[in-house]
Design an enzyme around this catalytic site. Structure first.
Site, PDB file in Angstrom:
ATOM      1  N   TRP A 134       0.636  -1.268   0.196  1.00 11.03           N
ATOM      2  CA  TRP A 134      -0.074   0.267   0.037  1.00 11.03           C
ATOM      3  C   TRP A 134       0.865   1.190   0.001  1.00 11.03           C
ATOM      4  O   TRP A 134       0.365   2.289  -0.548  1.00 11.03           O
ATOM      5  CB  TRP A 134      -0.582  -0.652   0.987  1.00 11.03           C
ATOM      6  CG  TRP A 134      -2.036  -1.262   0.785  1.00 11.03           C
ATOM      7  CD1 TRP A 134      -2.524  -2.559   1.143  1.00 11.03           C
ATOM      8  CD2 TRP A 134      -2.700  -0.800  -0.597  1.00 11.03           C
ATOM      9  NE1 TRP A 134      -3.325  -3.184   0.771  1.00 11.03           N
ATOM     10  CE2 TRP A 134      -3.662  -2.126  -0.404  1.00 11.03           C
ATOM     11  CE3 TRP A 134      -3.384   0.024  -1.342  1.00 11.03           C
ATOM     12  CZ2 TRP A 134      -4.955  -2.202  -1.417  1.00 11.03           C
ATOM     13  CZ3 TRP A 134      -3.944  -0.198  -1.578  1.00 11.03           C
ATOM     14  CH2 TRP A 134      -5.118  -1.481  -2.170  1.00 11.03           C
ATOM     15  N   ASP A 147      -1.222   6.989   6.108  1.00  8.86           N
ATOM     16  CA  ASP A 147      -2.536   6.247   5.466  1.00  8.86           C
ATOM     17  C   ASP A 147      -2.746   4.772   6.525  1.00  8.86           C
ATOM     18  O   ASP A 147      -1.796   4.161   6.592  1.00  8.86           O
ATOM     19  CB  ASP A 147      -2.095   5.242   4.556  1.00  8.86           C
ATOM     20  CG  ASP A 147      -2.855   4.381   3.506  1.00  8.86           C
ATOM     21  OD1 ASP A 147      -4.547   4.566   4.873  1.00  8.86           O
ATOM     22  OD2 ASP A 147      -3.286   3.808   2.608  1.00  8.86           O
ATOM     23  N   LYS A 174     -13.287  -1.134   6.646  1.00  9.03           N
ATOM     24  CA  LYS A 174     -11.905  -2.222   7.943  1.00  9.03           C
ATOM     25  C   LYS A 174     -12.717  -1.900   8.907  1.00  9.03           C
ATOM     26  O   LYS A 174     -13.529  -3.345   9.840  1.00  9.03           O
ATOM     27  CB  LYS A 174     -10.955  -2.713   7.388  1.00  9.03           C
ATOM     28  CG  LYS A 174      -9.646  -2.265   5.858  1.00  9.03           C
ATOM     29  CD  LYS A 174      -8.734  -1.943   5.804  1.00  9.03           C
ATOM     30  CE  LYS A 174      -8.292  -1.721   4.510  1.00  9.03           C
ATOM     31  NZ  LYS A 174      -8.847  -3.100   4.308  1.00  9.03           N
TER      32      LYS A 174
HETATM   33  N1  PMP Z   1      -4.272   1.391   2.032  1.00  7.65           N
HETATM   34  C1  PMP Z   1      -4.886   0.468   2.402  1.00  7.65           C
HETATM   35  C2  PMP Z   1      -3.253  -0.083   4.155  1.00  7.65           C
HETATM   36  C3  PMP Z   1      -5.626  -0.570   2.810  1.00  7.65           C
HETATM   37  O1  PMP Z   1      -4.648  -1.322   3.330  1.00  7.65           O
HETATM   38  C4  PMP Z   1      -6.634  -0.437   1.501  1.00  7.65           C
HETATM   39  C5  PMP Z   1      -6.997  -1.478   1.309  1.00  7.65           C
HETATM   40  N2  PMP Z   1      -7.080  -2.364   1.167  1.00  7.65           N
HETATM   41  C6  PMP Z   1      -5.924   0.953   0.330  1.00  7.65           C
HETATM   42  C7  PMP Z   1      -5.134   1.607   1.384  1.00  7.65           C
HETATM   43  C8  PMP Z   1      -6.637   1.200  -0.658  1.00  7.65           C
HETATM   44  O2  PMP Z   1      -8.474   1.927  -0.253  1.00  7.65           O
HETATM   45  P1  PMP Z   1      -9.326   1.382  -1.578  1.00  7.65           P
HETATM   46  O3  PMP Z   1      -9.662   0.562  -1.859  1.00  7.65           O
HETATM   47  O4  PMP Z   1     -10.567   1.841  -1.114  1.00  7.65           O
HETATM   48  O5  PMP Z   1      -9.011   3.033  -1.801  1.00  7.65           O
END
Ligand code: PMP
Length: 360
Positions: A102, A172, A196
């Site tokens: 991520w 994030d 989550k």
């Molecule tokens: N950052 C993290 C730490 C994540 O776990 C996730 C999704 N699993 C995201 C960003 C991306 O989120 P989204 O699909 O809602 O854009």
């Protein structure tokens, strides 16, 4: 009816009492004769819900007065790109600390809007840990430093907030928001997708320092401009009202559990049980450095990969859902967000021990 335990990484399990209340209120919310989804976001009842949910979140996270709370849309991924649009210029640099998939993606999406650079990375260790703070090459002139304190796919966590000097720290916290106490005042910006620890996908929470908001360029289209969203109470356009409502129920649920400190202790106890089971076993293993193990996402592999399919099938039959690891990594992953009770982890550990006894 007993429901299975859902270990999904996200969208993830919600507290059962929240689901029951949402069901109960679906046809008639707040005595108005409609669901919360079917009324104007500008109605008195919804505006009150919005204000109360912000007060509840501020209390849960002890958010200082000089921070705004935004309830936005677009998923964390959209904000990977939108954050540099607001807080940097395309000719500036921004430092990214990358401990997993991520953080890597956040950097990639930011690139057209800022000169994003890797200031620290554990890629050479296959993202099995956090690069030591001494190894980070931070630029004091960077627009911001970006971290991902919990890497959902690699099961890696940064357990201490790094000191990055006067440069604003952006995090994030999609997969660890509200999972343990966090000192908001150390950050310029915290943001998280809701799917989550908070509720429904399609809602993003942002907690942003007033000083940082002053950077938002007035030349941006208003809909991309965080200062505009803040000035309009996150109602510049129609927000995700149902997601916001679910978030408000989850905030009330967290308060009723005893708050974030209490959940933090429960999360410690839950993960400890599972890591202990893995560490004592000859079949399962977790590759992450002990001091960087995630409290939310526990990854593990089986010594014999040929057993994986059987493990997944039998665990599902035993009412333990969604244990398959992310496709980028393989293996297994058990996500133990706030809504996962200790009993769910005990059931998983019991199943894992029995599976090892029979097949290990
Ligand atoms: N950052 C993290 C730490 C994540 O776990 C996730 C999704 N699993 C995201 C960003 C991306 O989120 P989204 O699909 O809602 O854009």
């Amino acid at each position: 009816m007993t429901r299975p335990y859902n270990f999904s990484a996200g969208p993830a399990a919600l507290p059962e009492s929240v689901l029951l209340r949402a069901r109960e209120e679906l046809l008639d919310w707040n005595g108005g004769g409609t669901s919360v989804m079917e009324i104007s976001h500008r109605s008195k009842a919804f505006v009150e819900l919005a204000a109360q949910s912000e007060r509840d979140l501020r209390a849960l996270m002890d958010i200082p007065d000089n921070y705004r709370v935004l309830f936005l849309q677009g998923g964390a991924t959209q904000h990977f790109a939108q954050i540099p649009m607001n807080f940097a210029r395309p000719d500036q640099t921004a430092d990214y600390i990358v401990c997993g998939a991520w953080g890597e993606k956040a950097m990639r999406e930011a690139t057209p809007n800022v000169q994003a650079r890797v200031a620290g990375s554990s890629v050479n260790a296959n993202f099995t840990g956090v690069p030591p703070r001494q190894s980070w090459q931070l630029d004091p002139a960077a627009a911001y430093v970006h971290i991902t304190p919990n890497e959902t796919i690699h099961g890696v966590a940064m357990h201490t907030i790094p000191d990055v000097g006067d440069v604003p720290l952006i995090a994030d916290i999609s997969s660890n928001i509200l999972s343990a106490p966090l000192d908001v005042s150390r950050f310029g910006l915290l943001y998280a997708g809701a799917q989550k620890n908070i509720g429904a996908s399609g809602l993003v929470l942002m907690i942003v320092n007033d000083d940082l908001l002053e950077r938002c360029p007035s030349t941006l289209p208003r809909i991309f401009n965080y200062a505009e969203h803040a000035a309009n109470g996150s109602m510049l356009n129609t927000p995700n009202t149902f997601g916001w409502y679910l978030a408000s129920l989850v905030f009330q649920w967290i308060a009723a559990q005893g708050g974030v400190a209490e959940l933090g202790q429960r999360n410690q106890a839950k993960t400890q049980l599972l890591y202990q089971c893995i560490d004592e076993s000859g079949l399962y293993s977790n590759p992450v450095d002990r001091d960087a193990r995630s409290l939310m996402n526990v990854v593990f592999t089986l010594a014999d990969p040929a057993l994986e399919l059987m493990f997944l099938q039998q665990s599902q039959d035993a009412g333990l859902l969604a244990l398959k690891g992310h496709k980028a990594l393989g293996g297994m992953r058990a996500s133990l967000y706030n809504a996962m009770p200790l009993e769910g982890v005990q059931a998983l550990v019991g199943f894992m021990r029995e599976f090892e006894r029979r097949h290990g």
